[in-house]
Write an enzyme that holds these catalytic residues in place. Structure first.
Site, PDB file in Angstrom:
ATOM      1  N   LYS A  15       0.578  -1.224  -0.141  1.00 30.94           N
ATOM      2  CA  LYS A  15      -0.040  -0.009  -0.192  1.00 30.94           C
ATOM      3  C   LYS A  15       0.977   1.219  -0.072  1.00 30.94           C
ATOM      4  O   LYS A  15       1.954   1.193   0.275  1.00 30.94           O
ATOM      5  CB  LYS A  15      -0.814  -0.045   1.189  1.00 30.94           C
ATOM      6  N   TYR A  55     -12.877  -4.145  -3.270  1.00 28.68           N
ATOM      7  CA  TYR A  55     -13.294  -4.662  -2.142  1.00 28.68           C
ATOM      8  C   TYR A  55     -14.829  -5.139  -2.276  1.00 28.68           C
ATOM      9  O   TYR A  55     -15.366  -5.672  -1.029  1.00 28.68           O
ATOM     10  CB  TYR A  55     -13.060  -3.482  -1.085  1.00 28.68           C
ATOM     11  N   ARG A 120      -0.368 -14.708   4.185  1.00 26.31           N
ATOM     12  CA  ARG A 120      -1.263 -14.251   5.224  1.00 26.31           C
ATOM     13  C   ARG A 120      -0.335 -14.101   6.631  1.00 26.31           C
ATOM     14  O   ARG A 120      -0.411 -13.368   7.497  1.00 26.31           O
ATOM     15  CB  ARG A 120      -2.439 -14.738   5.628  1.00 26.31           C
ATOM     16  N   THR A 126      -4.508  -7.917  10.889  1.00 22.59           N
ATOM     17  CA  THR A 126      -5.083  -6.629  10.267  1.00 22.59           C
ATOM     18  C   THR A 126      -4.330  -5.515  11.134  1.00 22.59           C
ATOM     19  O   THR A 126      -3.897  -4.296  10.527  1.00 22.59           O
ATOM     20  CB  THR A 126      -6.514  -6.498  10.132  1.00 22.59           C
ATOM     21  N   ASN A 157      -1.355  -0.348   7.486  1.00 21.45           N
ATOM     22  CA  ASN A 157      -0.966  -1.579   7.875  1.00 21.45           C
ATOM     23  C   ASN A 157      -0.073  -2.236   6.581  1.00 21.45           C
ATOM     24  O   ASN A 157       0.241  -3.320   6.469  1.00 21.45           O
ATOM     25  CB  ASN A 157      -1.941  -2.623   8.200  1.00 21.45           C
ATOM     26  N   HIS A 160      -1.758  -5.445   1.463  1.00 20.29           N
ATOM     27  CA  HIS A 160      -3.204  -6.221   1.535  1.00 20.29           C
ATOM     28  C   HIS A 160      -2.492  -7.617   0.912  1.00 20.29           C
ATOM     29  O   HIS A 160      -1.709  -7.772   0.071  1.00 20.29           O
ATOM     30  CB  HIS A 160      -3.878  -5.506   0.151  1.00 20.29           C
ATOM     31  N   GLU A 171      -9.013 -11.710  -7.389  1.00 22.89           N
ATOM     32  CA  GLU A 171      -8.257 -10.148  -6.995  1.00 22.89           C
ATOM     33  C   GLU A 171      -6.934 -10.396  -8.325  1.00 22.89           C
ATOM     34  O   GLU A 171      -6.456  -9.197  -8.644  1.00 22.89           O
ATOM     35  CB  GLU A 171      -7.486 -10.226  -5.724  1.00 22.89           C
TER      36      GLU A 171
HETATM   37  P1  GDP Z   1      -6.958  -7.484   5.837  1.00 19.17           P
HETATM   38  O1  GDP Z   1      -7.370  -8.664   5.010  1.00 19.17           O
HETATM   39  O2  GDP Z   1      -5.905  -8.011   7.010  1.00 19.17           O
HETATM   40  O3  GDP Z   1      -6.407  -6.388   5.245  1.00 19.17           O
HETATM   41  O4  GDP Z   1      -8.100  -6.962   6.828  1.00 19.17           O
HETATM   42  P2  GDP Z   1      -9.601  -6.677   6.077  1.00 19.17           P
HETATM   43  O5  GDP Z   1     -10.025  -7.306   4.680  1.00 19.17           O
HETATM   44  O6  GDP Z   1     -10.724  -6.944   7.312  1.00 19.17           O
HETATM   45  O7  GDP Z   1      -9.673  -5.006   5.834  1.00 19.17           O
HETATM   46  C1  GDP Z   1      -9.081  -4.468   4.677  1.00 19.17           C
HETATM   47  C2  GDP Z   1      -8.383  -3.154   5.070  1.00 19.17           C
HETATM   48  O8  GDP Z   1      -9.418  -2.329   5.575  1.00 19.17           O
HETATM   49  C3  GDP Z   1      -7.559  -3.307   6.187  1.00 19.17           C
HETATM   50  O9  GDP Z   1      -6.263  -3.737   5.911  1.00 19.17           O
HETATM   51  C4  GDP Z   1      -7.242  -1.769   6.905  1.00 19.17           C
HETATM   52  O10 GDP Z   1      -6.333  -1.100   6.261  1.00 19.17           O
HETATM   53  C5  GDP Z   1      -8.938  -1.557   6.769  1.00 19.17           C
HETATM   54  N1  GDP Z   1      -9.636  -1.627   7.727  1.00 19.17           N
HETATM   55  C6  GDP Z   1     -10.392  -2.947   8.155  1.00 19.17           C
HETATM   56  N2  GDP Z   1     -11.120  -2.760   9.079  1.00 19.17           N
HETATM   57  C7  GDP Z   1     -11.019  -1.817   9.515  1.00 19.17           C
HETATM   58  C8  GDP Z   1     -11.955  -1.029  10.672  1.00 19.17           C
HETATM   59  O11 GDP Z   1     -12.460  -1.414  11.467  1.00 19.17           O
HETATM   60  N3  GDP Z   1     -11.502   0.412  10.913  1.00 19.17           N
HETATM   61  C9  GDP Z   1     -10.439   1.061  10.142  1.00 19.17           C
HETATM   62  N4  GDP Z   1     -10.252   2.378  10.372  1.00 19.17           N
HETATM   63  N5  GDP Z   1     -10.012   0.426   9.039  1.00 19.17           N
HETATM   64  C10 GDP Z   1     -10.460  -1.016   8.941  1.00 19.17           C
HETATM   65 MG    MG Z   2      -9.017  -8.662   3.375  1.00 20.01          MG
END
Ligand code: GDP
Ligand code: MG
Length: 202
Positions: A15, A55, A120, A126, A157, A160, A171
């Site tokens: 990112k 997404y 992962r 996350t 973070n 992705h 994807e």
């Molecule tokens: P990942 O698969 O670990 O990247 O997590 P997810 O697929 O659940 O979410 C995608 C991205 O959205 C994450 O990497 C974060 O950058 C962001 N994100 C997810 N959940 C939250 C949340 O509850 N609050 C905020 N501010 N950002 C979030």
């Molecule tokens: Mg994810």
């Protein structure tokens, strides 16, 4: 015959914060060192609609992330912006759009045994505050849900990584054209995957 796990593929995106923190080499190195193979790579500034589509490739993701976010607001003792997971999920996507389009990202297709769960594991959870030490998110960044929600932005973070094989397939198609992915052998695969390890001695 079932597909051999060594041909599994996944998508990783460094990112904009990962690029700005000069972590491209460090991040790629972690995947290379474990034995995974880069089969496609490019730098791009994504458009908001490309991020939104990304997404929404998993029809359930918006609702699930909304439910997760509502729970984290409740845990903090803060009233969620809405009780509707789809509305809160849409808000997370809006924040992600701003985050992803803020600068160049590096899009990488990775191949190797159990690529999706291996990547992962190396990437970590996350939220960097609780990601394990030794993972990319645990070692190189310090963001939290509390800080991100206070500032109305996505969690920073660095990376992705596809969450499942089904997501990975969709994807990879979303980010790469077929001819941008290259099938080739790495010398190290002789050691990683050869059944008998009998081709070493002369
Ligand atoms: P990942 O698969 O670990 O990247 O997590 P997810 O697929 O659940 O979410 C995608 C991205 O959205 C994450 O990497 C974060 O950058 C962001 N994100 C997810 N959940 C939250 C949340 O509850 N609050 C905020 N501010 N950002 C979030
Ligand atoms: Mg994810």
């Amino acid at each position: 015959m079932p597909k051999h796990p060594k041909t599994d593929r996944t998508l990783v995106i460094i990112k904009p914060d990962g690029v700005q923190r000069s972590l491209i080499g460090e991040i790629l190195g972690r995947f290379e060192k474990v034995g995974l193979k880069i089969v496609g790579m490019k730098m791009a500034v994504p458009t908001p609609s490309h991020v939104e589509k990304h997404y929404n490739l998993d029809p359930n993701w918006k609702r699930l992330v909304g439910e997760k976010a509502i729970q984290s607001y409740i845990k903090k003792g803060v009233k969620p912006p809405s009780d509707d997971p789809l509305k809160v999920g849409a808000q997370v996507i809006e924040r992600l759009k701003k985050y992803f389009v803020s600068g160049p990202v590096v899009v990488i297709a990775i191949e190797g045994a159990h690529a999706v769960p291996m990547v992962r594991k190396i990437v970590g959870g996350t939220e960097p505050l609780s990601s394990d030490v030794g993972t990319i998110r645990g070692d190189f960044v310090l963001d939290s849900y509390v800080m991100a929600d206070t500032d109305n932005r996505a969690i920073r973070n660095l990376i992705h990584a596809s969450g499942s094989e089904t997501d990975a397939e969709k994807e990879l198609k979303h980010w790469f054209k077929k001819d941008e992915l290259i099938s080739y052998k790495l010398i190290s695969e002789q050691i990683l995957y050869d059944v008998n390890m009998d081709g070493l001695l002369e």
